[in-house]
Design an enzyme around this catalytic site. Structure first.
Site, PDB file in Angstrom:
ATOM      1  N   ARG A  95     -40.591  29.439 -12.512  1.00 14.36           N
ATOM      2  CA  ARG A  95     -40.287  29.601 -11.075  1.00 14.36           C
ATOM      3  C   ARG A  95     -41.174  30.702 -10.489  1.00 14.36           C
ATOM      4  O   ARG A  95     -41.695  30.573  -9.379  1.00 14.36           O
ATOM      5  CB  ARG A  95     -38.794  29.938 -10.878  1.00 14.36           C
ATOM      6  CG  ARG A  95     -38.456  30.238  -9.425  1.00 14.36           C
ATOM      7  CD  ARG A  95     -36.963  30.431  -9.192  1.00 14.36           C
ATOM      8  NE  ARG A  95     -36.695  30.720  -7.779  1.00 14.36           N
ATOM      9  CZ  ARG A  95     -35.488  30.870  -7.266  1.00 14.36           C
ATOM     10  NH1 ARG A  95     -34.418  30.748  -8.029  1.00 14.36           N
ATOM     11  NH2 ARG A  95     -35.328  31.132  -5.983  1.00 14.36           N
ATOM     12  N   ASN A 149     -32.643  21.161  -9.373  1.00 16.26           N
ATOM     13  CA  ASN A 149     -33.640  21.058  -8.307  1.00 16.26           C
ATOM     14  C   ASN A 149     -35.001  20.632  -8.856  1.00 16.26           C
ATOM     15  O   ASN A 149     -35.190  20.645 -10.071  1.00 16.26           O
ATOM     16  CB  ASN A 149     -33.759  22.426  -7.623  1.00 16.26           C
ATOM     17  CG  ASN A 149     -32.843  22.508  -6.425  1.00 16.26           C
ATOM     18  OD1 ASN A 149     -32.716  21.555  -5.673  1.00 16.26           O
ATOM     19  ND2 ASN A 149     -32.208  23.655  -6.253  1.00 16.26           N
ATOM     20  N   CYS A 171     -26.198  18.997  -3.136  1.00 14.60           N
ATOM     21  CA  CYS A 171     -26.758  20.313  -2.805  1.00 14.60           C
ATOM     22  C   CYS A 171     -25.664  21.163  -2.186  1.00 14.60           C
ATOM     23  O   CYS A 171     -24.823  20.663  -1.440  1.00 14.60           O
ATOM     24  CB  CYS A 171     -27.886  20.121  -1.794  1.00 14.60           C
ATOM     25  SG  CYS A 171     -28.507  21.667  -1.117  1.00 14.60           S
ATOM     26  N   ASP A 172     -25.722  22.460  -2.474  1.00 10.46           N
ATOM     27  CA  ASP A 172     -24.676  23.337  -1.933  1.00 10.46           C
ATOM     28  C   ASP A 172     -25.095  24.046  -0.639  1.00 10.46           C
ATOM     29  O   ASP A 172     -24.322  24.811  -0.083  1.00 10.46           O
ATOM     30  CB  ASP A 172     -24.250  24.368  -2.976  1.00 10.46           C
ATOM     31  CG  ASP A 172     -25.360  25.357  -3.284  1.00 10.46           C
ATOM     32  OD1 ASP A 172     -26.478  25.226  -2.737  1.00 10.46           O
ATOM     33  OD2 ASP A 172     -25.115  26.273  -4.081  1.00 10.46           O
ATOM     34  N   HIS A 202     -32.619  19.642   1.704  1.00 14.90           N
ATOM     35  CA  HIS A 202     -33.260  20.864   2.212  1.00 14.90           C
ATOM     36  C   HIS A 202     -34.117  20.558   3.441  1.00 14.90           C
ATOM     37  O   HIS A 202     -35.169  21.186   3.644  1.00 14.90           O
ATOM     38  CB  HIS A 202     -34.094  21.558   1.113  1.00 14.90           C
ATOM     39  CG  HIS A 202     -33.250  22.174   0.034  1.00 14.90           C
ATOM     40  ND1 HIS A 202     -33.770  22.915  -0.995  1.00 14.90           N
ATOM     41  CD2 HIS A 202     -31.907  22.190  -0.166  1.00 14.90           C
ATOM     42  CE1 HIS A 202     -32.796  23.343  -1.789  1.00 14.90           C
ATOM     43  NE2 HIS A 202     -31.651  22.904  -1.299  1.00 14.90           N
ATOM     44  N   TYR A 270     -33.493  25.598   5.211  1.00 11.07           N
ATOM     45  CA  TYR A 270     -34.758  25.368   4.513  1.00 11.07           C
ATOM     46  C   TYR A 270     -35.879  24.887   5.429  1.00 11.07           C
ATOM     47  O   TYR A 270     -37.054  24.949   5.061  1.00 11.07           O
ATOM     48  CB  TYR A 270     -34.567  24.381   3.351  1.00 11.07           C
ATOM     49  CG  TYR A 270     -34.074  25.075   2.102  1.00 11.07           C
ATOM     50  CD1 TYR A 270     -34.956  25.648   1.202  1.00 11.07           C
ATOM     51  CD2 TYR A 270     -32.713  25.190   1.839  1.00 11.07           C
ATOM     52  CE1 TYR A 270     -34.510  26.296   0.067  1.00 11.07           C
ATOM     53  CE2 TYR A 270     -32.247  25.834   0.716  1.00 11.07           C
ATOM     54  CZ  TYR A 270     -33.154  26.395  -0.168  1.00 11.07           C
ATOM     55  OH  TYR A 270     -32.707  27.044  -1.288  1.00 11.07           O
ATOM     56  N   ARG A 290     -38.795  35.833  -4.925  1.00 12.61           N
ATOM     57  CA  ARG A 290     -37.363  35.562  -5.138  1.00 12.61           C
ATOM     58  C   ARG A 290     -37.036  35.443  -6.638  1.00 12.61           C
ATOM     59  O   ARG A 290     -35.992  35.895  -7.082  1.00 12.61           O
ATOM     60  CB  ARG A 290     -36.977  34.280  -4.389  1.00 12.61           C
ATOM     61  CG  ARG A 290     -35.546  33.813  -4.607  1.00 12.61           C
ATOM     62  CD  ARG A 290     -34.516  34.770  -4.034  1.00 12.61           C
ATOM     63  NE  ARG A 290     -33.171  34.386  -4.415  1.00 12.61           N
ATOM     64  CZ  ARG A 290     -32.132  35.223  -4.489  1.00 12.61           C
ATOM     65  NH1 ARG A 290     -32.264  36.496  -4.164  1.00 12.61           N
ATOM     66  NH2 ARG A 290     -30.957  34.789  -4.859  1.00 12.61           N
TER      67      ARG A 290
HETATM   68  P1  NAD Z   1     -31.303  29.056 -15.217  1.00  9.38           P
HETATM   69  O1  NAD Z   1     -32.710  29.089 -15.695  1.00  9.38           O
HETATM   70  O2  NAD Z   1     -30.464  30.274 -15.345  1.00  9.38           O
HETATM   71  O3  NAD Z   1     -30.531  27.890 -15.987  1.00  9.38           O
HETATM   72  C1  NAD Z   1     -31.070  26.670 -16.313  1.00  9.38           C
HETATM   73  C2  NAD Z   1     -30.763  26.319 -17.767  1.00  9.38           C
HETATM   74  O4  NAD Z   1     -31.319  25.017 -18.012  1.00  9.38           O
HETATM   75  C3  NAD Z   1     -31.394  27.268 -18.786  1.00  9.38           C
HETATM   76  O5  NAD Z   1     -30.404  27.759 -19.676  1.00  9.38           O
HETATM   77  C4  NAD Z   1     -32.409  26.392 -19.532  1.00  9.38           C
HETATM   78  O6  NAD Z   1     -32.543  26.717 -20.887  1.00  9.38           O
HETATM   79  C5  NAD Z   1     -31.808  25.011 -19.341  1.00  9.38           C
HETATM   80  N1  NAD Z   1     -32.767  23.926 -19.506  1.00  9.38           N
HETATM   81  C6  NAD Z   1     -34.051  23.867 -19.083  1.00  9.38           C
HETATM   82  N2  NAD Z   1     -34.596  22.690 -19.402  1.00  9.38           N
HETATM   83  C7  NAD Z   1     -33.640  21.971 -20.053  1.00  9.38           C
HETATM   84  C8  NAD Z   1     -33.606  20.676 -20.623  1.00  9.38           C
HETATM   85  N3  NAD Z   1     -34.671  19.860 -20.586  1.00  9.38           N
HETATM   86  N4  NAD Z   1     -32.459  20.269 -21.221  1.00  9.38           N
HETATM   87  C9  NAD Z   1     -31.384  21.073 -21.250  1.00  9.38           C
HETATM   88  N5  NAD Z   1     -31.359  22.314 -20.714  1.00  9.38           N
HETATM   89  C10 NAD Z   1     -32.471  22.753 -20.122  1.00  9.38           C
HETATM   90  O7  NAD Z   1     -31.350  28.554 -13.706  1.00  9.38           O
HETATM   91  P2  NAD Z   1     -30.333  28.754 -12.498  1.00  9.38           P
HETATM   92  O8  NAD Z   1     -30.921  29.676 -11.514  1.00  9.38           O
HETATM   93  O9  NAD Z   1     -28.990  29.061 -13.024  1.00  9.38           O
HETATM   94  O10 NAD Z   1     -30.345  27.312 -11.835  1.00  9.38           O
HETATM   95  C11 NAD Z   1     -30.043  26.139 -12.523  1.00  9.38           C
HETATM   96  C12 NAD Z   1     -30.394  24.931 -11.704  1.00  9.38           C
HETATM   97  O11 NAD Z   1     -29.474  24.729 -10.649  1.00  9.38           O
HETATM   98  C13 NAD Z   1     -31.773  25.004 -11.022  1.00  9.38           C
HETATM   99  O12 NAD Z   1     -32.361  23.719 -11.066  1.00  9.38           O
HETATM  100  C14 NAD Z   1     -31.432  25.365  -9.618  1.00  9.38           C
HETATM  101  O13 NAD Z   1     -32.446  25.028  -8.721  1.00  9.38           O
HETATM  102  C15 NAD Z   1     -30.198  24.534  -9.446  1.00  9.38           C
HETATM  103  N6  NAD Z   1     -29.340  24.837  -8.294  1.00  9.38           N
HETATM  104  C16 NAD Z   1     -29.128  23.832  -7.427  1.00  9.38           C
HETATM  105  C17 NAD Z   1     -28.328  24.003  -6.343  1.00  9.38           C
HETATM  106  C18 NAD Z   1     -28.196  22.879  -5.366  1.00  9.38           C
HETATM  107  O14 NAD Z   1     -27.878  23.097  -4.241  1.00  9.38           O
HETATM  108  N7  NAD Z   1     -28.486  21.638  -5.722  1.00  9.38           N
HETATM  109  C19 NAD Z   1     -27.686  25.228  -6.143  1.00  9.38           C
HETATM  110  C20 NAD Z   1     -27.915  26.265  -7.055  1.00  9.38           C
HETATM  111  C21 NAD Z   1     -28.738  26.048  -8.148  1.00  9.38           C
HETATM  112  C1  G6P Z   2     -29.244  27.200  -2.354  1.00  6.83           C
HETATM  113  C2  G6P Z   2     -29.857  25.836  -2.474  1.00  6.83           C
HETATM  114  C3  G6P Z   2     -30.235  25.561  -3.895  1.00  6.83           C
HETATM  115  C4  G6P Z   2     -31.145  26.634  -4.429  1.00  6.83           C
HETATM  116  C5  G6P Z   2     -30.504  27.980  -4.253  1.00  6.83           C
HETATM  117  C6  G6P Z   2     -31.530  29.055  -4.582  1.00  6.83           C
HETATM  118  O1  G6P Z   2     -28.016  27.236  -2.977  1.00  6.83           O
HETATM  119  O2  G6P Z   2     -29.022  24.810  -2.025  1.00  6.83           O
HETATM  120  O3  G6P Z   2     -30.816  24.297  -3.984  1.00  6.83           O
HETATM  121  O4  G6P Z   2     -31.432  26.431  -5.788  1.00  6.83           O
HETATM  122  O5  G6P Z   2     -30.091  28.180  -2.929  1.00  6.83           O
HETATM  123  O6  G6P Z   2     -30.869  30.200  -4.836  1.00  6.83           O
HETATM  124  P1  G6P Z   2     -31.518  31.422  -5.610  1.00  6.83           P
HETATM  125  O7  G6P Z   2     -30.446  32.441  -5.466  1.00  6.83           O
HETATM  126  O8  G6P Z   2     -31.724  30.962  -7.041  1.00  6.83           O
HETATM  127  O9  G6P Z   2     -32.770  31.754  -4.922  1.00  6.83           O
HETATM  128 MN    MN Z   3     -29.911  22.795  -2.670  1.00  6.58          MN
END
Ligand code: NAD
Ligand code: G6P
Ligand code: MN
Length: 447
Positions: A95, A149, A171-172, A202, A270, A290
């Site tokens: 990232r 994501n 998405c949240d 987004h 976004y 970030r």
């Molecule tokens: P993070 O790196 O702390 O956690 C991700 C985990 O996924 C890690 O433990 C990593 O080892 C694991 N991982 C990576 N590749 C993998 C694979 N191929 N198989 C199994 N596990 C695997 O990240 P985070 O900041 O906690 O975010 C997690 C995800 O959630 C991100 O994709 C983030 O963008 C997403 N997210 C989405 C929303 C939304 O609105 N849709 C909101 C918040 C976070």
């Molecule tokens: C929001 C979005 C997510 C994104 C997150 C990023 O929740 O909906 O898609 O992953 O923000 O947050 P962060 O705290 O990791 O920058």
């Molecule tokens: Mn999102």
């Protein structure tokens, strides 16, 4: 009526969001009872820290739930009803590169938008398909609720490559913004609002917001947002008890300038990256993005608290808190498990929901969700401004997916060039060449 108990696997067990989601699930057991909870991750060491703390939390608060953490797909995905997926392929190290490489050329790097999101998409597609395939192999009746994501790109890829799979992308961000809207309106809960919304993930707009009696709440909200963005009254007065990091505070304030582009609707935050990409680049520190902020705060806090719980072997005074925003995940799982017909915003194939837009584009619209999955609600025709923006952005996302499928350098260059965030094709190529080098362990080879 007794509710059937559910079996869940959290994919990305080592995510910083996992503890908050586990606590949220435990708070909702009366509405969504659980018999088995498993964690799956491909990084055993990272997951173990979260799992060791979770094991203690579950023993103390819900010992009837069977808990297991594993890196073995068969063990993880066998006998599950739901896969709750939030993986980050390449983790924060990648990232950080997504955010910093474009900045070398003065272009904003962002987790899910522009070149950063494109780079992340090229990593995520394979990872999400892999867990989807595990689910279908070991629990063919299960549903995957995906919030990994960049959701827009992942959703397009899964809809094209696994069209019959039971995956719903969510998405949240709208939930978080609606929570702020409810505060502006003085409502107890965002669930008092009934919304109409359309866009891509987004990349969307609220067009109508009413209370349950049908009273129009838009005029009051628009008056607020055009002046203050999504900064809440208590934040403005300095009396808010919700902690918010500086970068998010800036985003919620910036939303007012985004709203001005279409005074009759309310925008997703976004959109700022697409309307004001130069402002975002200027506002960012290329040495500290970030990703650095998240590693220094959320990641440190979550893992040190998990390790502390594991060391003292109790979570009685744990500082981890339930992620209330994440309760939309329970709403969604409940809707499918118990056919509740909840109305929620989801990322689904358009198929006419937005009348004058690509039928095969993945759009974010309100859906009624029951045990057969989501039924999108039609949002009518959209104005030329939004249609133009969405056509361009959906083409970017589809080109990324095609670049991944075909191993096409040309299509990825086109995708970057088409993104509103990248100023021209030459810069797009420079960024692309650097991203290829940085992502060689993750991307397919591009020819
Ligand atoms: P993070 O790196 O702390 O956690 C991700 C985990 O996924 C890690 O433990 C990593 O080892 C694991 N991982 C990576 N590749 C993998 C694979 N191929 N198989 C199994 N596990 C695997 O990240 P985070 O900041 O906690 O975010 C997690 C995800 O959630 C991100 O994709 C983030 O963008 C997403 N997210 C989405 C929303 C939304 O609105 N849709 C909101 C918040 C976070
Ligand atoms: C929001 C979005 C997510 C994104 C997150 C990023 O929740 O909906 O898609 O992953 O923000 O947050 P962060 O705290 O990791 O920058
Ligand atoms: Mn999102």
């Amino acid at each position: 009526m007794t509710l059937k108990k559910q079996s869940i696997v959290v994919a990305g067990g080592g995510s910083t969001f996992t503890p908050g989601i586990v606590l949220m699930l435990l708070e909702n057991l009366d509405k969504f009872p659980i018999r088995s909870l498993k964690f799956y991750d491909n990084d055993a060491k990272r997951q173990k820290q979260v799992a060791d703390a979770t094991e203690i939390i579950i023993k103390e608060r819900a010992p009837e739930i069977e808990f297991k953490a594993t890196t073995d797909p068969e063990e993880a995905f066998t006998d599950v009803d739901f896969v709750m997926a939030h993986i980050r392929v390449g983790k924060y190290a990648m990232r950080e590169k997504d955010e910093k490489i474009p900045m070398k050329y003065g272009v904003i790097g962002q987790e899910t938008c522009g070149p950063g999101g494109i780079a992340y998409g090229m990593r995520s597609i394979g990872g999400v398909l892999e867990i989807l395939d595990y689910m279908e192999k070991y629990s063919p009746d299960a549903w995957m609720l995906n919030y990994s994501n960049p959701a827009a790109i992942v959703a397009d890829a899964t809809s094209r490559l696994r069209p019959n799979s039971k995956i719903i992308n969510i998405c949240d961000m709208p939930v978080g913004i609606e929570h702020r809207m409810a505060e502006v309106l003085g409502l107890k809960s965002r669930k008092e609002m009934v919304v109409r919304y359309y866009g891509l993930n987004h990349f969307g707009w609220w067009t109508d917001i009413r209370d349950k009696d049908g009273n129009d709440l838009m005029p009051q909200l628009i008056d607020w947002v055009k002046e203050h963005g999504y900064v809440t009254p208590s934040e403005l007065e300095g009396t808010s008890d919700e902690e918010i990091e500086p970068s998010w505070a800036y985003t919620f304030g910036k939303a007012k300038e985004v709203q001005w582009l279409d005074p009759d609707t309310l925008p997703n935050t976004y959109l700022k990256y697409y309307f004001y990409p130069q402002d975002e680049a200027e506002h960012s520190d290329p040495e500290y993005t970030r990703a650095n902020e998240v590693m220094d705060h959320r990641e440190k806090n979550v893992f040190s608290e998990c390790n502390r719980i594991a060391n003292i072997k109790t979570a009685e005074d744990a500082k981890l808190v339930a992620d209330d925003h994440a309760s939309y995940i329970v709403d969604l799982a409940r809707a499918i498990a118990y056919n509740t017909k909840e109305r929620m915003l989801l990322i689904v194939p358009n198929h006419g929901a937005v009348e004058n837009f690509d039928a095969e584009g993945m759009v974010e619209v309100p859906c009624i969700v029951g045990s057969q999955g989501p039924e999108p609600m039609t949002q009518g025709s959209i104005p030329r401004f939004q249609k133009g923006l969405m056509e361009q952005q959906v083409a970017v996302e589809k080109l990324v997916v095609e670049a991944w499928m075909e191993g096409s350098y040309q299509k990825l260059w086109q995708a970057l060039t088409l993104s509103r965030i990248v100023p021209n094709a030459r810069v797009a190529k420079q960024i692309l060449d650097d991203l290829i080098e940085a992502n060689k362990d993750f991307w397919p080879v591009l020819k």
